[in-house]
Design a protein around this motif. Sequence first.
Motif, short mmCIF file in Angstrom:
data_model
loop_
_atom_site.label_atom_id
_atom_site.label_comp_id
_atom_site.label_asym_id
_atom_site.label_seq_id
_atom_site.Cartn_x
_atom_site.Cartn_y
_atom_site.Cartn_z
N UNK A 50 28.35 43.04 44.47
CA UNK A 50 28.68 44.54 44.04
C UNK A 50 29.78 44.29 42.93
N UNK A 51 30.43 43.08 42.80
CA UNK A 51 31.48 42.69 41.69
C UNK A 51 30.56 42.60 40.33
N UNK A 52 29.33 42.01 40.19
CA UNK A 52 28.48 41.59 39.34
C UNK A 52 28.18 43.33 38.79
N UNK A 53 27.57 43.97 39.88
CA UNK A 53 27.16 45.29 39.58
C UNK A 53 28.48 46.13 39.05
N UNK A 54 29.51 46.12 39.38
CA UNK A 54 30.33 46.82 38.84
C UNK A 54 31.01 46.56 37.42
N UNK A 55 31.02 45.17 37.22
CA UNK A 55 31.32 44.62 36.03
C UNK A 55 30.51 44.77 34.93
N UNK A 56 29.22 45.15 35.04
CA UNK A 56 28.10 45.23 34.27
C UNK A 56 27.90 47.01 34.09
#
Length: 329
Positions: A50-56
Motif C-alpha cells: 500500500x505504501x508503494x502504491x500510495x507513493x507512486x
Amino acid sequence: MSFLPKPLNKTLNSLSILASALRHFTAQSATAASKPFPDDPTSAYYDELATAAGNSGDLDAFRDLLNKRIEDGCFNTKRTFKFLTNTSSINDLIPTLSNLNPGVTRKSAFDSLVNRLCRLNRVDDALRVVETMVRDGTFSITASTFYPIINILNHNKSVHRARCVVDLMAGLGVRRDLTVHNLFLMTHCSAGDMAAAAEVLREIEGDGFFADSRTFDALVIGACKTGKVEGAMVLVRRMVDDGVPMLYSTHMFVIGALLEKGCFEQTVKYVKCFGGKDKALDADIYGCLASKLAKLKRVKEAMMVLEEMKQRGLSMGDKLKSFYERNGA
C-alpha cells in the motif's frame, strides 16, 4: 472472495490479483511483484504494498489492495496510510475510498485515514473525512472513529473544540462511550485539574458506565500530579478490591510519587506487593524502582533492588546492567 470467476489455484489467483493491483508501481514495487504472492499474506505485507502504491500515486492499485486485504483477513493498521505527509492532499484519496467494497472494508479504510491524519495533526482534514463517511450512508459511524480526533485535540489543549466534536457525535446519533470519557478524564488529571475530572466522573456515572483500568489510571495520575499520594494509594487499593487490572503506567506513577515523597521503604514494599505474579510486570516495576533510586543516588537501595532482580531472573536494561557492574556486583 476471488477477483477471478474460476481460479485454478490459490497461488495463481493471488498472482493475478497482484499483477493487476501493481501495474503502475515504482521500480521497487516491480521487484516485489516478481516475487510469489504469499499464500498467507500479513497486514505488514499489505502495508508495504500500500505504501508503494500510495507513493507512486496509483490510487486504483491502492483501492484494489485495500479491498483484497480485508478479504484475506488483514485489517488496516496505522501504517496503511504511511505515504501521507503533512503536504499530501486527500482530494483524490477520499473518492478512492468511497469506491471501496461497502461495509467493513470501506469503514475500516476511512477510520484508518482519520487516525493517520490525526497523527499528522491534520484535524480539519480528519473532520472532512468524517463528513464523507456521514454522506456515504453504507455503514454506521461508531465512537471509535472519533477517538483519534478527540485525543489529538485534548493533547493540543483544545478541550473546548474536543467538546464540540462530542456535540457533533451526538448530532449524528453516536453515543459517547467510556473511552471518550476517559480521554477527557486523562486530559484533566494530567493537568492536575481535579475539579474538571470530578465533572467527567459524574458524566461517566450519568451515562451508566463503570470505571475501568484507564479510568483509574487517569485518577491515580491526577492524585500523584497534585501531590496526593495517599489518595493514589486509596485508588490502588480500590482497584485491587474490585479486581480491576492495573496498567503499567499506574504502577510507574505510584512508584515515582512515593519516591518524590522520600518514602523509600514504602516504595519497596509496594513493588514487592505486586511482584511475583507476572515476570514481565516484575521486570518493569523492579527496573523502574532501581532506575529511579539510581537517579536519586540511593546506591545502596538501588543495588538491593538489582540483587533481587538478579535472584528472580528478571531482565535488566543496559543502563541498569552498567550501574550494577560499576557498583561492585
